[in-house]
Design a protein around this motif. Structure first.
Motif: not given
Length: 189
Positions: A40-42, A44-51
């Motif tokens: 995914l281009a973002n 890190d943002d997706v992982a942060s959102s899931l965390r």
């Protein structure tokens, strides 16, 4: 007289083990599955959102419908139209437990070997010729290792190219099993 599963314990163990080795070679040497998943281009943002959502390990859908009736709801229809539409597998935190996963993979090949052997005992007699055994075991093996992958592309969005690669893997595993079973098939008394 017929062939029993006990007569086939060596082909089951050897065929399952060699199919497991073939799987390792496919994934570690040939590496044609490296392109199965994109970044995914973002991410890190997706992982942060899931965390931030404290997501537990499991399999999730986005948007989520608990019941097919929700598919008629205008708000749900709009969520699907706006996207993204996804299935997400969340694993436990940390590095993958490779020993456990490899153990499960070899168990998969060995149990598959038992099921393939069972089908072969129903179709073949002791002393069956090499090519008869090879054809039956290859066909049953291909079905055992392959056919269940197709719905993953139909229903879960796996690219057909990925499914096609897993079908090639299944053919390799089936041919390995077929060669071992045909070579070690019990002789007639």
């Amino acid at each position: 007289m017929s062939v029993s599963l006990m007569d086939l314990w060596i082909p089951i163990l050897l065929g399952g083990s060699l199919a497991w080795v073939a799987s390792g070679l496919i994934h570690m040497v040939l590496k044609y599955h490296n392109s199965d998943y994109g970044k995914l281009a973002n991410d890190d943002d997706v992982a942060s959102s899931l965390r931030a959502g404290s997501v537990e390990p499991g399999f999730y859908s986005l948007p989520h419908c608990a019941d097919m009736k929700e598919m008629n709801d205008e708000a749900m229809i709009n969520r699907f139209k706006e996207g993204p539409v996804a299935f997400i597998a969340i694993f436990p935190k940390g590095m993958p437990p490779m020993g456990k996963l490899l153990g499960q993979q070899i168990a998969y090949f060995l149990v598959s070997g038992v099921m393939i052997a069972y089908c072969a005992t129903l179709a073949l007699a002791p002393g069956a010729d090499f090519m008869s055994v090879f054809r039956v075991v290859a066909a049953v093996g291909f079905l055992a290792f392959c056919w269940s992958n197709i719905p993953l592309s139909i229903w879960y969005g796996h690219p057909w190219s990925t499914t096609f690669k897993y079908m090639i893997d299944a053919l390799v595993y089936a041919l390995v099993m077929a060669g071992i079973f045909a070579w070690l098939w019990p002789v007639a008394n």
